[in-house]
Write a protein that holds these residues in place. Structure first.
Motif, mmCIF file in Angstrom:
data_model
loop_
_atom_site.group_PDB
_atom_site.id
_atom_site.type_symbol
_atom_site.label_atom_id
_atom_site.label_comp_id
_atom_site.label_asym_id
_atom_site.label_seq_id
_atom_site.Cartn_x
_atom_site.Cartn_y
_atom_site.Cartn_z
ATOM 1 N N GLY A 293 -18.699 7.081 -4.806
ATOM 2 C CA GLY A 293 -17.371 7.319 -4.280
ATOM 3 C C GLY A 293 -17.052 6.580 -2.996
ATOM 4 O O GLY A 293 -16.231 7.039 -2.203
ATOM 5 N N VAL A 294 -17.677 5.408 -2.774
ATOM 6 C CA VAL A 294 -17.421 4.632 -1.554
ATOM 7 C C VAL A 294 -16.073 3.919 -1.687
ATOM 8 O O VAL A 294 -15.856 3.170 -2.634
ATOM 9 C CB VAL A 294 -18.547 3.612 -1.313
ATOM 10 N N GLU A 295 -15.198 4.148 -0.715
ATOM 11 C CA GLU A 295 -13.842 3.608 -0.822
ATOM 12 C C GLU A 295 -13.367 2.888 0.437
ATOM 13 O O GLU A 295 -12.251 2.370 0.460
ATOM 14 C CB GLU A 295 -12.854 4.732 -1.167
ATOM 15 N N SER A 296 -14.179 2.847 1.509
ATOM 16 C CA SER A 296 -13.706 2.215 2.737
ATOM 17 C C SER A 296 -14.856 1.546 3.475
ATOM 18 O O SER A 296 -16.021 1.918 3.316
ATOM 19 C CB SER A 296 -13.034 3.252 3.648
ATOM 20 N N ALA A 297 -14.512 0.553 4.301
ATOM 21 C CA ALA A 297 -15.508 -0.163 5.089
ATOM 22 C C ALA A 297 -16.212 0.752 6.090
ATOM 23 O O ALA A 297 -17.429 0.631 6.280
ATOM 24 C CB ALA A 297 -14.846 -1.342 5.810
ATOM 25 N N PRO A 298 -15.499 1.678 6.775
ATOM 26 C CA PRO A 298 -16.209 2.591 7.677
ATOM 27 C C PRO A 298 -17.289 3.423 6.969
ATOM 28 O O PRO A 298 -18.336 3.704 7.549
ATOM 29 C CB PRO A 298 -15.084 3.479 8.225
ATOM 30 N N GLN A 299 -17.034 3.798 5.728
ATOM 31 C CA GLN A 299 -18.046 4.535 4.967
ATOM 32 C C GLN A 299 -19.290 3.678 4.761
ATOM 33 O O GLN A 299 -20.418 4.154 4.886
ATOM 34 C CB GLN A 299 -17.490 4.973 3.616
ATOM 35 N N VAL A 300 -19.079 2.398 4.469
ATOM 36 C CA VAL A 300 -20.203 1.485 4.277
ATOM 37 C C VAL A 300 -21.019 1.369 5.555
ATOM 38 O O VAL A 300 -22.258 1.395 5.533
ATOM 39 C CB VAL A 300 -19.703 0.091 3.827
ATOM 40 N N GLU A 301 -20.341 1.249 6.681
ATOM 41 C CA GLU A 301 -21.040 1.130 7.962
ATOM 42 C C GLU A 301 -21.886 2.370 8.248
ATOM 43 O O GLU A 301 -23.032 2.268 8.697
ATOM 44 C CB GLU A 301 -20.020 0.912 9.084
ATOM 45 N N LEU A 302 -21.320 3.536 7.968
ATOM 46 C CA LEU A 302 -22.049 4.772 8.212
ATOM 47 C C LEU A 302 -23.249 4.903 7.280
ATOM 48 O O LEU A 302 -24.329 5.332 7.689
ATOM 49 C CB LEU A 302 -21.107 5.971 8.037
ATOM 50 N N LEU A 303 -23.079 4.519 6.040
ATOM 51 C CA LEU A 303 -24.186 4.585 5.084
ATOM 52 C C LEU A 303 -25.288 3.601 5.463
ATOM 53 O O LEU A 303 -26.480 3.913 5.366
ATOM 54 C CB LEU A 303 -23.671 4.283 3.669
ATOM 55 N N ALA A 304 -24.884 2.416 5.878
ATOM 56 C CA ALA A 304 -25.878 1.420 6.299
ATOM 57 C C ALA A 304 -26.635 1.910 7.530
ATOM 58 O O ALA A 304 -27.846 1.687 7.658
ATOM 59 C CB ALA A 304 -25.181 0.089 6.593
ATOM 60 N N LEU A 305 -25.926 2.573 8.423
ATOM 61 C CA LEU A 305 -26.558 3.110 9.631
ATOM 62 C C LEU A 305 -27.653 4.108 9.280
ATOM 63 O O LEU A 305 -28.706 4.144 9.926
ATOM 64 C CB LEU A 305 -25.495 3.772 10.513
ATOM 65 N N HIS A 306 -27.421 4.889 8.234
ATOM 66 C CA HIS A 306 -28.398 5.898 7.827
ATOM 67 C C HIS A 306 -29.451 5.330 6.867
ATOM 68 O O HIS A 306 -30.357 6.057 6.456
ATOM 69 C CB HIS A 306 -27.691 7.083 7.174
ATOM 70 N N GLY A 307 -29.311 4.051 6.497
ATOM 71 C CA GLY A 307 -30.329 3.411 5.668
ATOM 72 C C GLY A 307 -30.184 3.637 4.187
ATOM 73 O O GLY A 307 -31.173 3.563 3.441
ATOM 74 N N CYS A 308 -28.965 3.889 3.707
ATOM 75 C CA CYS A 308 -28.739 4.068 2.273
ATOM 76 C C CYS A 308 -29.017 2.751 1.542
ATOM 77 O O CYS A 308 -28.726 1.661 2.051
ATOM 78 C CB CYS A 308 -27.302 4.518 2.026
ATOM 79 N N ASP A 309 -29.579 2.825 0.349
ATOM 80 C CA ASP A 309 -29.996 1.625 -0.385
ATOM 81 C C ASP A 309 -28.847 0.958 -1.137
ATOM 82 O O ASP A 309 -28.644 -0.251 -1.045
ATOM 83 C CB ASP A 309 -31.110 1.980 -1.382
ATOM 84 N N GLN A 310 -28.094 1.749 -1.918
ATOM 85 C CA GLN A 310 -27.078 1.180 -2.785
ATOM 86 C C GLN A 310 -25.821 2.035 -2.745
ATOM 87 O O GLN A 310 -25.832 3.165 -2.257
ATOM 88 C CB GLN A 310 -27.599 1.086 -4.231
ATOM 89 N N MET A 311 -24.736 1.480 -3.289
ATOM 90 C CA MET A 311 -23.477 2.207 -3.297
ATOM 91 C C MET A 311 -22.638 1.776 -4.484
ATOM 92 O O MET A 311 -22.815 0.690 -5.042
ATOM 93 C CB MET A 311 -22.702 1.937 -2.001
ATOM 94 N N GLN A 312 -21.738 2.660 -4.871
ATOM 95 C CA GLN A 312 -20.740 2.319 -5.877
ATOM 96 C C GLN A 312 -19.467 3.074 -5.569
ATOM 97 O O GLN A 312 -19.489 4.112 -4.905
ATOM 98 C CB GLN A 312 -21.225 2.639 -7.291
ATOM 99 N N GLY A 313 -18.354 2.529 -6.012
ATOM 100 C CA GLY A 313 -17.066 3.143 -5.720
ATOM 101 C C GLY A 313 -15.973 2.099 -5.812
ATOM 102 O O GLY A 313 -16.224 0.913 -6.064
ATOM 103 N N TYR A 314 -14.755 2.526 -5.569
ATOM 104 C CA TYR A 314 -13.608 1.632 -5.743
ATOM 105 C C TYR A 314 -13.532 0.537 -4.690
ATOM 106 O O TYR A 314 -12.815 -0.443 -4.873
ATOM 107 C CB TYR A 314 -12.310 2.443 -5.777
ATOM 108 N N LEU A 315 -14.255 0.686 -3.582
ATOM 109 C CA LEU A 315 -14.294 -0.402 -2.618
ATOM 110 C C LEU A 315 -14.989 -1.620 -3.218
ATOM 111 O O LEU A 315 -14.610 -2.765 -2.944
ATOM 112 C CB LEU A 315 -15.037 0.039 -1.352
ATOM 113 N N ILE A 316 -16.017 -1.375 -4.042
ATOM 114 C CA ILE A 316 -16.733 -2.477 -4.699
ATOM 115 C C ILE A 316 -15.968 -2.917 -5.928
ATOM 116 O O ILE A 316 -15.624 -4.070 -6.091
ATOM 117 C CB ILE A 316 -18.170 -2.056 -5.061
ATOM 118 N N SER A 317 -15.681 -1.984 -6.809
ATOM 119 C CA SER A 317 -14.913 -2.290 -8.016
ATOM 120 C C SER A 317 -14.598 -1.000 -8.754
ATOM 121 O O SER A 317 -15.385 -0.055 -8.751
ATOM 122 C CB SER A 317 -15.687 -3.218 -8.953
ATOM 123 N N GLU A 318 -13.438 -0.962 -9.391
ATOM 124 C CA GLU A 318 -13.129 0.108 -10.315
ATOM 125 C C GLU A 318 -13.925 -0.117 -11.613
ATOM 126 O O GLU A 318 -14.466 -1.202 -11.812
ATOM 127 C CB GLU A 318 -11.630 0.156 -10.619
#
Length: 341
Positions: A293-318
């Motif tokens: 459910g990643v939909e914004s750049a700030p979410q990506v920054e926060l996830l990267a800060l916590h060391g999350c490995d991968q992501m999916q959501g509408y920010l990447i692609s529907e």
């Protein structure tokens, strides 16, 4: 009288609160009760059974574990449900469903590492229906096994159309009823053999609550399929039972963080602590963490800060059709996906 029937129903539910002992093993179960009154609601036996079934379905839809009296209008809902079940059965038999694919991206490298297969049903009268609307229906009427086999086969075939250098993992959602089916393992292996898809590139996603409810039968199936190279991911991690026993006893390779933890651009201190704890635990066990459910750049920054490995959501692609996915991977900006869920 209604009050007498309610008292009996309450006693029946109480009888299921404690586990039953079968062959020395404690077995936990539950009950959902649909109640109807004679002759107030109906006089015929068939009508009474129909009413009770409609009331029981209302209970099951609300989570089960209680009783419900029949009310006018339930029969109409039950009739509509039966019609939808028949439509779904025919759609599965004719292959009228479709599969879309949502890419999964690595935070560190920015590389697309895989896709999740998402089944869709374009009903001729009701329009586009998402899995949350018809998968529970498929489980109730028993067509989930044929539906699941069709989705797996179509997804494996579609992945074969991608460029050979696109070594993407394929994630397919499965239910606990599929895992508990005695022929599930055989069906999976047959699909892999017939399509030529590498078992090492396949991941089955199952929710925590479903795996918890599947018992040892489902756990044994997970272990046997893992021996063939198939991997398993716990979906919506953090919202279900979150039992660490899964991670210790079963070959789980990936945890998927529920979108509710990253619903806002700014994580609460509690959500941030939960994410950090889950990632730390997963990393110590060699398990990847995917944020949904990643939909914004700030979410990506926060996830990267916590060391999350991968992501999916509408920010990447529907979610994309296989044709659109091929074009999207080639960088074609004209590729279009489906409307937002």
């Amino acid at each position: 009288r209604a009050e007498d029937l309610a008292r009996v129903a309450g006693k029946l539910l109480e009888a299921f609160e404690s586990p039953f002992e079968i062959n020395g093993q404690p077995i936990r179960s539950g009950a959902s009760l649909g109640l109807t009154l004679y002759p107030i609601d109906e006089r015929s036996a068939s009508g009474l059974l129909r009413n009770a079934d409609a009331a029981m379905y209302r209970v099951k839809r609300s989570g089960g574990g209680r009783f419900c009296f029949f009310e006018p209008g339930m029969t109409e809902q039950a009739t509509d449900r039966l019609a939808l079940e028949a439509d779904l059965t025919r759609a599965v038999e004719r292959g009228d469903l479709r599969v879309s694919y949502q890419p999964v991206k690595a935070l560190a490298s920015g590389r697309i590492t895989g896709v999740e297969a998402l089944v869709r049903w374009q009903h001729p009268e009701r329009g586009l229906m998402l899995p949350s609307l018809f998968i529970p229906l498929a489980e109730d009427c028993g067509v989930i096994h044929e539906l699941g086999a069709w989705v797996l086969r179509r997804a494996c075939e579609d992945m074969a159309t991608l460029a050979k250098d696109q070594d993407l993992r394929l994630a397919v959602n499965i239910s606990v009823r599929q895992l508990k089916h005695p022929q599930f393992e055989q069906r999976v292996l047959e699909v892999l053999e017939q399509t030529g898809f590498d078992a090492g590139r396949l991941t089955f996603e199952i929710t925590e609550s479903a795996l918890f409810g599947g018992g040892e039968v489902a756990a044994d199936t997970v272990r046997r399929l893992a021996e063939h190279g198939i991997r398993f991911s716990l979906d919506d991690f953090g919202t279900g039972y979150s039992s660490l026993a899964y991670l210790r006893q079963l070959p789980i390779d990936k945890l998927k963080l529920d979108p509710s933890f990253i619903g806002d651009d700014t994580l609460s201190s509690t959500d941030g602590a939960i994410i950090a704890a889950v990632i730390a635990l997963a990393r110590s066990l060699g398990i990847d963490v995917v944020a949904e459910g990643v939909e914004s750049a700030p979410q990506v920054e926060l996830l990267a800060l916590h060391g999350c490995d991968q992501m999916q959501g509408y920010l990447i692609s529907e979610p994309l059709s296989v044709e659109a996915l091929v074009a999207w991977l080639r960088g074609d900006p004209s590729s279009l996906g489906e409307p937002a869920d």
